[in-house]
Design a protein around this motif. Sequence first.
Motif, PDB file in Angstrom:
ATOM      1  N   ALA A  77      16.066 -50.387  58.316  1.00 43.41           N
ATOM      2  CA  ALA A  77      16.982 -51.222  58.710  1.00 43.41           C
ATOM      3  C   ALA A  77      17.355 -51.985  58.366  1.00 43.41           C
ATOM      4  O   ALA A  77      19.205 -52.387  58.689  1.00 43.41           O
ATOM      5  CB  ALA A  77      16.035 -51.735  59.764  1.00 43.41           C
ATOM      6  N   VAL A  80      20.844 -50.652  57.169  1.00 45.30           N
ATOM      7  CA  VAL A  80      21.477 -50.318  57.808  1.00 45.30           C
ATOM      8  C   VAL A  80      22.701 -52.177  58.104  1.00 45.30           C
ATOM      9  O   VAL A  80      23.940 -51.637  58.206  1.00 45.30           O
ATOM     10  CB  VAL A  80      21.374 -50.038  59.056  1.00 45.30           C
ATOM     11  CG1 VAL A  80      22.291 -49.152  60.095  1.00 45.30           C
ATOM     12  CG2 VAL A  80      20.604 -48.160  58.523  1.00 45.30           C
ATOM     13  N   GLY A  84      26.019 -52.420  57.916  1.00 42.90           N
ATOM     14  CA  GLY A  84      27.084 -53.098  58.359  1.00 42.90           C
ATOM     15  C   GLY A  84      27.971 -53.958  58.360  1.00 42.90           C
ATOM     16  O   GLY A  84      29.181 -54.062  58.523  1.00 42.90           O
ATOM     17  N   GLU A 119      32.633 -37.741  64.635  1.00 41.19           N
ATOM     18  CA  GLU A 119      31.050 -37.869  64.311  1.00 41.19           C
ATOM     19  C   GLU A 119      29.557 -37.071  64.602  1.00 41.19           C
ATOM     20  O   GLU A 119      29.002 -37.120  63.735  1.00 41.19           O
ATOM     21  CB  GLU A 119      30.797 -39.345  64.917  1.00 41.19           C
ATOM     22  CG  GLU A 119      31.700 -40.693  64.334  1.00 41.19           C
ATOM     23  CD  GLU A 119      32.134 -41.002  62.970  1.00 41.19           C
ATOM     24  OE1 GLU A 119      30.801 -40.577  62.585  1.00 41.19           O
ATOM     25  OE2 GLU A 119      32.817 -41.286  62.166  1.00 41.19           O
ATOM     26  N   ILE A 195      19.323 -40.893  57.563  1.00 41.62           N
ATOM     27  CA  ILE A 195      19.833 -41.750  59.025  1.00 41.62           C
ATOM     28  C   ILE A 195      20.027 -43.308  58.671  1.00 41.62           C
ATOM     29  O   ILE A 195      20.547 -43.694  59.616  1.00 41.62           O
ATOM     30  CB  ILE A 195      17.718 -41.995  59.324  1.00 41.62           C
ATOM     31  CG1 ILE A 195      17.739 -40.633  59.670  1.00 41.62           C
ATOM     32  CG2 ILE A 195      18.072 -43.185  60.348  1.00 41.62           C
ATOM     33  CD1 ILE A 195      16.122 -40.532  59.445  1.00 41.62           C
ATOM     34  N   ALA A 196      19.651 -43.433  56.903  1.00 41.72           N
ATOM     35  CA  ALA A 196      20.561 -45.073  56.619  1.00 41.72           C
ATOM     36  C   ALA A 196      22.076 -44.928  56.765  1.00 41.72           C
ATOM     37  O   ALA A 196      23.031 -45.668  57.090  1.00 41.72           O
ATOM     38  CB  ALA A 196      19.907 -45.189  56.495  1.00 41.72           C
ATOM     39  N   CYS A 197      22.293 -43.583  56.449  1.00 39.19           N
ATOM     40  CA  CYS A 197      24.103 -42.793  55.623  1.00 39.19           C
ATOM     41  C   CYS A 197      24.602 -43.113  56.741  1.00 39.19           C
ATOM     42  O   CYS A 197      25.655 -43.425  56.652  1.00 39.19           O
ATOM     43  CB  CYS A 197      24.335 -42.465  54.464  1.00 39.19           C
ATOM     44  SG  CYS A 197      23.328 -42.792  53.090  1.00 39.19           S
ATOM     45  N   TYR A 198      23.906 -42.176  57.479  1.00 36.49           N
ATOM     46  CA  TYR A 198      24.635 -41.769  58.832  1.00 36.49           C
ATOM     47  C   TYR A 198      25.110 -42.422  59.913  1.00 36.49           C
ATOM     48  O   TYR A 198      26.534 -43.130  60.360  1.00 36.49           O
ATOM     49  CB  TYR A 198      24.755 -40.523  59.197  1.00 36.49           C
ATOM     50  CG  TYR A 198      24.548 -40.349  60.755  1.00 36.49           C
ATOM     51  CD1 TYR A 198      26.296 -39.189  60.829  1.00 36.49           C
ATOM     52  CD2 TYR A 198      24.543 -40.217  61.886  1.00 36.49           C
ATOM     53  CE1 TYR A 198      26.605 -38.580  61.954  1.00 36.49           C
ATOM     54  CE2 TYR A 198      24.846 -40.012  62.715  1.00 36.49           C
ATOM     55  CZ  TYR A 198      26.257 -39.324  62.755  1.00 36.49           C
ATOM     56  OH  TYR A 198      26.413 -38.655  64.478  1.00 36.49           O
ATOM     57  N   SER A 199      23.538 -43.730  60.388  1.00 38.60           N
ATOM     58  CA  SER A 199      24.402 -45.049  60.832  1.00 38.60           C
ATOM     59  C   SER A 199      25.230 -45.912  60.408  1.00 38.60           C
ATOM     60  O   SER A 199      26.089 -46.328  60.607  1.00 38.60           O
ATOM     61  CB  SER A 199      23.104 -45.656  60.687  1.00 38.60           C
ATOM     62  OG  SER A 199      21.719 -44.735  61.387  1.00 38.60           O
ATOM     63  N   ILE A 200      25.069 -45.766  59.063  1.00 41.23           N
ATOM     64  CA  ILE A 200      26.248 -47.048  58.588  1.00 41.23           C
ATOM     65  C   ILE A 200      27.587 -46.624  58.328  1.00 41.23           C
ATOM     66  O   ILE A 200      29.065 -47.258  58.778  1.00 41.23           O
ATOM     67  CB  ILE A 200      26.008 -47.464  56.846  1.00 41.23           C
ATOM     68  CG1 ILE A 200      24.941 -47.840  57.172  1.00 41.23           C
ATOM     69  CG2 ILE A 200      27.019 -47.868  56.478  1.00 41.23           C
ATOM     70  CD1 ILE A 200      24.136 -48.517  55.003  1.00 41.23           C
ATOM     71  N   LEU A 202      28.572 -44.105  60.837  1.00 37.18           N
ATOM     72  CA  LEU A 202      29.086 -45.003  62.766  1.00 37.18           C
ATOM     73  C   LEU A 202      29.498 -46.182  62.732  1.00 37.18           C
ATOM     74  O   LEU A 202      30.404 -45.782  63.299  1.00 37.18           O
ATOM     75  CB  LEU A 202      27.650 -44.360  63.437  1.00 37.18           C
ATOM     76  CG  LEU A 202      27.867 -43.710  64.753  1.00 37.18           C
ATOM     77  CD1 LEU A 202      28.741 -42.716  65.276  1.00 37.18           C
ATOM     78  CD2 LEU A 202      26.872 -43.815  65.591  1.00 37.18           C
ATOM     79  N   ILE A 203      28.800 -46.939  62.227  1.00 41.69           N
ATOM     80  CA  ILE A 203      29.267 -48.036  62.355  1.00 41.69           C
ATOM     81  C   ILE A 203      30.779 -48.598  61.707  1.00 41.69           C
ATOM     82  O   ILE A 203      31.597 -48.711  62.746  1.00 41.69           O
ATOM     83  CB  ILE A 203      28.788 -49.579  61.596  1.00 41.69           C
ATOM     84  CG1 ILE A 203      26.864 -49.425  62.748  1.00 41.69           C
ATOM     85  CG2 ILE A 203      28.979 -50.661  61.302  1.00 41.69           C
ATOM     86  CD1 ILE A 203      25.551 -50.030  61.799  1.00 41.69           C
TER      87      ILE A 203
END
Length: 216
Positions: A77, A80, A84, A119, A195-200, A202-203
């Motif tokens: 978290a 991310v 972000g 995405e 998970i972390a890289c994809y979330s970033i 996407l942001i």
Amino acid sequence: MTQETKQTLISALFAIGCLLLYFFYPVGDSRFEIFVATLIFLCGLPLLYNKIVLHRTVRDMGLESFLMEKKDILLLASAVVLGGLISFFLVAMNFGIQRYIGSLSLTIVKNFGAFAIYELVFSLLAMLLFSFFAWGFVRSIAWHKEIYAYFFSLCVFGVLLMDFYSGFFIIVPLIIPALFLLKMDKKINFLYIFIACYSIGLILDTIIVKSFASIL
């Protein structure tokens, strides 16, 4: 040179060979052909090498478990959130953003449906394959020291991201989760960093599209 060292060197050369095939093997311009080639060189060949040559299962490449402790969740978290924030800064300062936008289709930038498909399909699958190859296959090679595996995986991951995102500055936020990876207790499951890289990612893409869609 011990047998284990020889195996490590051969495995490292094989990984480099897969990368070279990924970058230089002639494929068509269609996204389907590019995806199939990426799937073969970054997933298919490593899986075959792992099974036939190293006589290991996919569990050895980071698929044994996905149990996350509170500390692990906090680390991801934090990665991310930091990624972000850096994404906001890069877009605000326009560091390499124009070059990245130039590589995107205007349909993706101006149409929310196309952006969502991009995405959820293209970007997600690419990040999953990059994470699997760098943080699953490469990092699972029997290195003499863990730090060697980490830096080699980081270099491989960075090269793949550079090619996909078309610029150095744009991948800086996506490298952040790797800085937290060493603090996770002996976990090599590539899904953590995916998970972390994809979330970033996407942001980052959302901020870029929101910021530049009106002027393109």
